[in-house]
Design a protein around this motif. Structure first.
Motif, PDB file in Angstrom:
ATOM      1  N   ARG A 161       0.857  -1.191   0.000  1.00 25.24           N
ATOM      2  CA  ARG A 161       0.000   0.000   0.000  1.00 25.24           C
ATOM      3  C   ARG A 161       0.889   1.235   0.000  1.00 25.24           C
ATOM      4  NH1 ARG A 161      -2.946   0.399   5.309  1.00 25.24           N
ATOM      5  NH2 ARG A 161      -4.226  -1.350   4.541  1.00 25.24           N
ATOM      6  N   ALA A 162       0.482   2.259  -0.686  1.00 22.24           N
ATOM      7  CA  ALA A 162       1.252   3.505  -0.693  1.00 22.24           C
ATOM      8  C   ALA A 162       1.416   4.027   0.730  1.00 22.24           C
ATOM      9  CB  ALA A 162       0.564   4.545  -1.567  1.00 22.24           C
ATOM     10  N   GLY A 163       2.630   4.406   1.056  1.00 21.03           N
ATOM     11  CA  GLY A 163       2.945   4.934   2.382  1.00 21.03           C
ATOM     12  C   GLY A 163       3.582   3.917   3.303  1.00 21.03           C
ATOM     13  N   LEU A 164       3.507   2.625   2.957  1.00 22.09           N
ATOM     14  CA  LEU A 164       4.111   1.587   3.797  1.00 22.09           C
ATOM     15  C   LEU A 164       5.484   1.202   3.252  1.00 22.09           C
ATOM     16  CD1 LEU A 164       1.172  -0.775   4.751  1.00 22.09           C
ATOM     17  CD2 LEU A 164       1.832   1.438   5.698  1.00 22.09           C
ATOM     18  N   ARG A 165       6.251   0.478   4.069  1.00 20.39           N
ATOM     19  CA  ARG A 165       7.588   0.061   3.676  1.00 20.39           C
ATOM     20  C   ARG A 165       7.556  -0.790   2.398  1.00 20.39           C
ATOM     21  NH1 ARG A 165      12.201  -0.068   6.701  1.00 20.39           N
ATOM     22  NH2 ARG A 165      12.761  -1.981   5.578  1.00 20.39           N
ATOM     23  N   ALA A 166       8.557  -0.576   1.584  1.00 24.12           N
ATOM     24  CA  ALA A 166       8.677  -1.349   0.346  1.00 24.12           C
ATOM     25  C   ALA A 166       9.440  -2.643   0.624  1.00 24.12           C
ATOM     26  CB  ALA A 166       9.367  -0.528  -0.726  1.00 24.12           C
ATOM     27  N   ASP A 167       8.859  -3.469   1.500  1.00 20.31           N
ATOM     28  CA  ASP A 167       9.353  -4.823   1.751  1.00 20.31           C
ATOM     29  C   ASP A 167       8.516  -5.744   0.870  1.00 20.31           C
ATOM     30  OD1 ASP A 167      10.994  -3.710   3.670  1.00 20.31           O
ATOM     31  OD2 ASP A 167       9.809  -4.413   5.366  1.00 20.31           O
ATOM     32  N   MET A 168       9.140  -6.350  -0.153  1.00 21.11           N
ATOM     33  CA  MET A 168       8.374  -7.030  -1.184  1.00 21.11           C
ATOM     34  C   MET A 168       9.136  -8.253  -1.685  1.00 21.11           C
ATOM     35  SD  MET A 168       7.339  -3.593  -3.377  1.00 21.11           S
ATOM     36  CE  MET A 168       9.057  -3.279  -3.842  1.00 21.11           C
ATOM     37  N   ALA A 169       8.393  -9.208  -2.228  1.00 15.32           N
ATOM     38  CA  ALA A 169       9.000 -10.379  -2.851  1.00 15.32           C
ATOM     39  C   ALA A 169       8.291 -10.650  -4.169  1.00 15.32           C
ATOM     40  CB  ALA A 169       8.896 -11.601  -1.934  1.00 15.32           C
ATOM     41  N   LEU A 170       9.081 -10.962  -5.204  1.00 13.14           N
ATOM     42  CA  LEU A 170       8.553 -11.225  -6.538  1.00 13.14           C
ATOM     43  C   LEU A 170       8.712 -12.717  -6.830  1.00 13.14           C
ATOM     44  CD1 LEU A 170       7.355  -9.766  -9.029  1.00 13.14           C
ATOM     45  CD2 LEU A 170       9.695  -9.547  -9.893  1.00 13.14           C
ATOM     46  N   TRP A 171       7.593 -13.373  -7.158  1.00 14.83           N
ATOM     47  CA  TRP A 171       7.557 -14.831  -7.256  1.00 14.83           C
ATOM     48  C   TRP A 171       7.209 -15.296  -8.664  1.00 14.83           C
ATOM     49  CZ3 TRP A 171       8.556 -17.334  -2.608  1.00 14.83           C
ATOM     50  CH2 TRP A 171       8.422 -16.562  -1.438  1.00 14.83           C
TER      51      TRP A 171
END
Length: 409
Positions: free
Chosen positions: A369-379
């Protein structure tokens, strides 16, 4: 007007896990996400992407983007192992019988007290790397294998040191009220006084803990003793969590709910009254299917009642040397479905937004969500259902921690 961002990922499908979005996964197909600094600044359908200039552009090749996974209950820093106890349990002894004969937690306490900080760090590294390779970007690490001031501090310092050298968010929890140390045999109240009057203040002074936990159980500490720990933690402005109702119904869950605890963890034996208390307080449930599996338990947490009450159900490894020496959060997702009856979408929620809730960090992570940390995983998968279904071969292609690309594996 053209916007500028640091990172732009396009041609993806996003399992946002945002409950405000429709569908079990909050999915946005043919999506894009823009990141500036360590935060998401835009996410949505690619056709709606504003004009943007990015320092780095990644073609997601139609893969699925999820929030970084969160392991919200681990005992990752410890000395030694307990493979011998594994064999004893296979021979018919119960976890409680092993513990009462001097094994269990106390055997790890001896090994942890005898290890140097460097040895604990070295032993913890492969466990940590195994979790990171699965797309885990936030990990909670508890102490609780010191049961004395110096070793509790040593464990927590090692956990903080790991955070300095690995691309992961680490939250630490002081679990000094984990078991009764042998030198306090028969004097549990005196040990609780030590925890409240010496260990917790020292931990707080050095800012080594983000929360306080306790093991309220028939083989550990009573509700009354744990209430003292909660009061001491609250005086130090430290949130609390409780190991509750793993082996028997004790009233620990209601105690935790009354105290506004972040979470109660294990909870195989919770009652209808406990569920109602959790729903009223907003306390999250942390399900630990790996410990259930390892100990060959038969009492399943009342998932249907938790679901009906709207209680967030987090899932975690409980990574520890005794009841769950398994460094795989993805396997826990699979177990939560097969053993506890969660859906694949609930399993992913359990290691993202619900796990963030259990750690008290849902305002900063756990959903895309916009405004939250960009902790992400691409699968590289066709459907998010595969995360709970397929264990081992399916790995994240790319991992981002605070917007920074890190090596997967």
């Amino acid at each position: 007007m053209t916007e500028r961002c640091d990172l732009l990922i396009t041609n993806i499908n996003a399992a946002t896990m945002d409950p405000a979005m429709p569908g079990a996964y909050g999915a946005v197909e043919d999506a894009a996400v823009a990141v500036t600094g360590n935060k998401i600044v835009w996410i949505g359908p690619r056709r709606e992407l504003p004009d943007a200039i990015a320092d780095t552009v990644i073609d997601g090749e139609g893969q699925w983007l999820t929030p970084g996974l969160i392991d919200c209950h681990t005992h990752l820093v410890y000395g030694g192992h307990r493979a011998g106890e594994f064999a004893r349990r296979l021979g018919g002894e119960s976890y409680e019988e092993v513990a009462r004969s001097g094994g269990g937690i106390l055997s790890t306490v001896r090994a942890t007290r005898g290890a140097t900080a460097d040895e604990l760090y070295r032993d913890a590294e492969p466990r940590l790397r195994a979790l990171l390779a699965e797309g885990v970007t936030t990990i909670e690490i508890k102490s609780g294998y010191g049961l004395e001031l110096d070793t509790e501090l040593k464990q927590l310092r090692v956990a903080r040191r790991l955070a300095q050298h690995y691309p992961v968010n680490i939250l630490t929890t002081c679990l000094a009220a984990h078991a009764l140390p042998p030198e306090y045999d028969g004097r549990a109240d005196d040990y609780i006084d030590l925890v409240c009057n010496e260990i917790l203040p020292a931990v707080a002074k050095e800012q080594l803990a983000d929360a306080v936990d306790m093991f309220c159980e028939t083989i550990a500490f009573s509700v009354e003793q744990c209430q003292k720990v909660i009061a001491a933690a609250q005086k130090l402005d430290l949130p609390v969590k409780v190991h509750a109702e793993q082996l028997a119904a004790t009233g620990a869950t209601r105690m935790a709910a009354r105290a506004g605890a972040l979470s109660v963890e294990h909870i195989e034996y919770i009652t209808d009254e406990d569920v109602a208390a959790m729903a009223e307080s907003g306390t999250a449930a942390v399900l630990l299917p790996g410990a259930f599996y390892t100990l060959k338990e038969t009492r399943v947490p009342p998932v249907d009642k938790l679901r009906a009450a709207g209680i967030p159900m987090a899932i975690s490894t409980d990574l520890n040397p005794g009841s769950c020496p398994i460094a795989s959060l993805r396997l826990m997702m699979n177990m939560s479905c097969n053993l506890f009856g969660l859906t694949p979408a609930e399993a992913l929620a359990g290691v993202t937004r619900a796990a963030a809730r259990a750690l008290g960090v849902c305002c900063s992570r756990g959903v895309l969500r916009a405004g939250l940390r960009a902790d992400m995983a691409l699968w590289p998968m066709e459907t998010p259902d595969q995360l709970a279904y397929e264990v081992g071969a399916l790995k994240p292609k790319d991992i981002f921690v605070g917007g920074q690309h890190v090596t997967a594996g």
